[in-house]
Design a protein around this motif. Structure first.
Motif, PDB file in Angstrom:
ATOM      1  N   UNK A 179      15.039  27.619  23.038  1.00  0.00           N
ATOM      2  CA  UNK A 179      13.612  27.807  23.321  1.00  0.00           C
ATOM      3  C   UNK A 179      13.051  29.024  22.594  1.00  0.00           C
ATOM      4  N   UNK A 180      13.809  30.125  22.636  1.00  0.00           N
ATOM      5  CA  UNK A 180      13.345  31.362  22.004  1.00  0.00           C
ATOM      6  C   UNK A 180      13.082  31.144  20.527  1.00  0.00           C
ATOM      7  N   UNK A 220      16.976  35.550  17.423  1.00  0.00           N
ATOM      8  CA  UNK A 220      15.564  35.803  17.681  1.00  0.00           C
ATOM      9  C   UNK A 220      15.351  37.206  18.211  1.00  0.00           C
ATOM     10  N   UNK A 221      14.354  37.878  17.710  1.00  0.00           N
ATOM     11  CA  UNK A 221      14.069  39.231  18.172  1.00  0.00           C
ATOM     12  C   UNK A 221      13.798  40.161  17.024  1.00  0.00           C
ATOM     13  N   UNK A 222      14.215  39.778  15.821  1.00  0.00           N
ATOM     14  CA  UNK A 222      13.938  40.646  14.674  1.00  0.00           C
ATOM     15  C   UNK A 222      12.439  40.706  14.440  1.00  0.00           C
ATOM     16  N   UNK A 278      18.260  28.998   8.728  1.00  0.00           N
ATOM     17  CA  UNK A 278      17.925  28.517  10.075  1.00  0.00           C
ATOM     18  C   UNK A 278      16.708  27.597  10.022  1.00  0.00           C
ATOM     19  N   UNK A 279      15.770  27.900   9.125  1.00  0.00           N
ATOM     20  CA  UNK A 279      14.605  27.019   8.959  1.00  0.00           C
ATOM     21  C   UNK A 279      15.080  25.627   8.564  1.00  0.00           C
ATOM     22  N   UNK A 280      15.954  25.572   7.556  1.00  0.00           N
ATOM     23  CA  UNK A 280      16.455  24.283   7.089  1.00  0.00           C
ATOM     24  C   UNK A 280      17.270  23.588   8.167  1.00  0.00           C
ATOM     25  N   UNK A 315       9.244  30.942  16.296  1.00  0.00           N
ATOM     26  CA  UNK A 315       8.787  30.319  15.048  1.00  0.00           C
ATOM     27  C   UNK A 315       7.378  29.765  15.209  1.00  0.00           C
ATOM     28  N   UNK A 316       7.081  29.233  16.393  1.00  0.00           N
ATOM     29  CA  UNK A 316       5.735  28.708  16.637  1.00  0.00           C
ATOM     30  C   UNK A 316       4.729  29.855  16.590  1.00  0.00           C
TER      31      UNK A 316
END
Ligand code: HEM
Ligand code: SF4
Ligand code: FES
Lengths: 204, 253
Positions: A5-6, B210-212, B239-241, A11-12
């Motif tokens: 979810x994070x 996540x967090x950067x 990670x996008x890909x 990204x959203x």
């Protein structure tokens, strides 16, 4: 597996900052800039935007909902950071802190701005027009408030664009990140000129 | 007597993981070419504060004494770094020593860096080759790539980049900058690449990458000069890909 979810939210948040909010900000600044051609020129440009079909749907989907998500999640990001520019006074760390401060200033400014224009219009206490903005900006306090709010939003967008490019892995090498620093500074300067000229035109 | 030089230290003390920290000041005789560890050893010989009060010896960690193990990291004059390579002659006095409070403090200057090792386990920062039979030699790595990978492999899990990061704190569960390098390193290895998707997905999970927020303090602070922010952006791209592959499906991995 803890779920991701994070990852999705983050990204959203990043995407919405550019598309649609950043695009809207640029469009909004450019449309309002028509005031430099006189009140009539402004009224015509504003009327074109105001008369777009399905306006309320467009506004909700392109502006209100994305902004709400970006602002709420943005505040969450702001309050989970522990700024440390005192011991780490690097250029990027300063921009990191200013990104968060301008986010909060922008939030306050936008809330006030929407209240004073759109909400007042919807409640029928005022009409959005050249006249309205001229009256608001004739007060020096409001003029400064708008100046700070607009510059904050522009800084936040320009620097946000830089970090968007990193967040999605578009600018990877240090050199590409330096080049995008210059490009985003350019965007900041250009949009700031557009914004300031507009403000001045409303009062002169 | 007036020419007898001394070095002054203000050191953060903490007796147990849960007790309140306090400060003590020490003044020790100067010797040429001292580093912070040699000063701590000097204090340990005779733990008396500058006011002449007896106290307990200071606890800290060390191992290699040549800036390759990372154990001796602490905050020196506000900057996280290795105390074995921090030379007294190059430091402003009084020299302030504090633990890296991003990590749980065990005692005095000693912290528990387990969270970094746990993170490395979660993202599978290794190359799985164990099995019941000999798999034979793996694919070879081009020399140029090996040299590049060597730079990433220099990470000693010291924790300096986590201490410098405004987003690694008790309010987030961000794994921290160092982990990006290791995900990138093992994903770039010709054999490690076989588990690339697995590694990325583990890192993309909550409490992972996540967090950067791109403050880029990490790359400025890393004692090994590792291009951490390049790794962050590179892993962001992967990670996008990976997210697209996860969502739309892919006929491989
Ligand atoms: C004019 C309105 C706004 C625009 C155009 C905008 C745009 C952006 C962009 C493009 C980013 C970069 C995303 C990324 O780093 O990947 C960003 C990040 C951010 N925004 Fe906004 N934003 C706006 C309003 C706000 C508001 C009202 C807040 C609330 C406080 C906010 C808080 C943040 C925060 C904290 C970040 C940093 C996120 C990160 O580093 O990952 N923004 N914004
Ligand atoms: S990346 Fe550098 S600062 Fe971070 S843990 Fe590894 S060696 Fe230390
Ligand atoms: S003792 Fe190993 S890095 Fe200092």
């Amino acid at each position: 597996m803890a779920g991701n979810r994070e990852f999705f939210n983050r990204r959203l948040h990043s995407l919405l900052g550019v598309i649609p909010i950043g695009v809207f900000l640029t469009q909004h600044l450019v449309v309002n800039h028509f005031v430099t051609g006189g009140p009539d020129s402004f009224e015509k440009a504003a009327a074109f935007m105001g008369n777009l079909p399905f306006r309320i749907v467009l506004e909700t989907v392109i502006i209100y909902l994305p902004m709400l998500f970006h602002a709420i999640y943005g505040l969450y990001i702001v309050f989970t950071a522990k700024s440390n520019v005192k011991n780490f006074g690097f250029f990027r760390n300063w921009l990191y802190v200013i990104q968060r401060i301008t986010g909060v200033i922008t939030l306050i400014f936008i809330a006030w701005h929407v209240w004073q224009t759109r909400v007042a219009d919807a409640l029928g206490t005022a009409d959005v027009s050249y006249e309205m903005m001229h009256n608001i900006l004739s007060s020096p306090v409001m003029f400064v408030f708008y100046l700070v709010g607009i510059l904050s939003a522009i800084f936040h967008f320009a620097n946000g664009l830089w970090s968007f490019l990193v967040s999605w892995g578009i600018t990877v090498s240090p050199r590409s990140q330096v080049i995008s620093t210059y490009v985003t500074i350019g965007i900041f300067v250009i949009l700031s000129i557009v914004g300031i000229q507009t403000l001045i035109a409303f009062v002169s | 007597m007036s020419e007898k030089k001394t070095v002054k230290f203000i050191i953060a003390r903490q007796d147990t993981p849960d007790s309140a920290p306090y400060e003590e000041t020490f003044e020790i005789p100067y010797r040429p070419n001292m580093n912070v560890i040699s000063a701590l050893m000097e204090i340990r010989k005779n733990p008396v504060t500058d006011k002449g009060q007896d106290t307990t010896p200071i606890t800290w960690e060390m191992n290699c004494l040549e800036e390759v193990c990372g154990a001796c990291s602490m905050v020196i004059n506000g900057k996280p770094r290795q105390s074995c390579s921090a030379l007294v002659d190059q430091l402003e006095q009084p020299i302030r020593l504090e633990p890296m409070r991003t990590f749980p403090v065990v005692r005095d200057l000693q912290v528990d860096r387990s969270r970094m090792f746990d993170s490395l386990k979660k993202v599978k920062a290794w190359i799985p080759i164990d099995g019941t039979y000999d798999l034979g030699p793996g694919p070879r790595m081009p020399e140029k790539k090996r040299q590049w990978a060597y730079e990433l492999s220099k990470c000693m899990t010291c924790g300096v980049c986590l201490e410098a990061c405004p987003n690694v704190n008790s309010k987030t569960n961000f794994m921290g900058p160092a982990i990006f390098n290791q995900v990138r390193l093992f994903n770039a290895h010709p054999t490690g690449e076989m588990n690339k998707a697995e590694r990325l997905n583990a890192f993309m999970d909550d409490g992972g990458m996540q967090g950067c927020g791109n403050s880029q303090n990490c790359v400025q602070s890393c004692p090994k000069g590792i291009p951490i922010t390049t790794s962050i952006a590179a892993v962001n791209r992967d990670a996008t890909m990976q997210a697209f592959r996860n969502f739309f499906g892919s006929d491989h991995d």
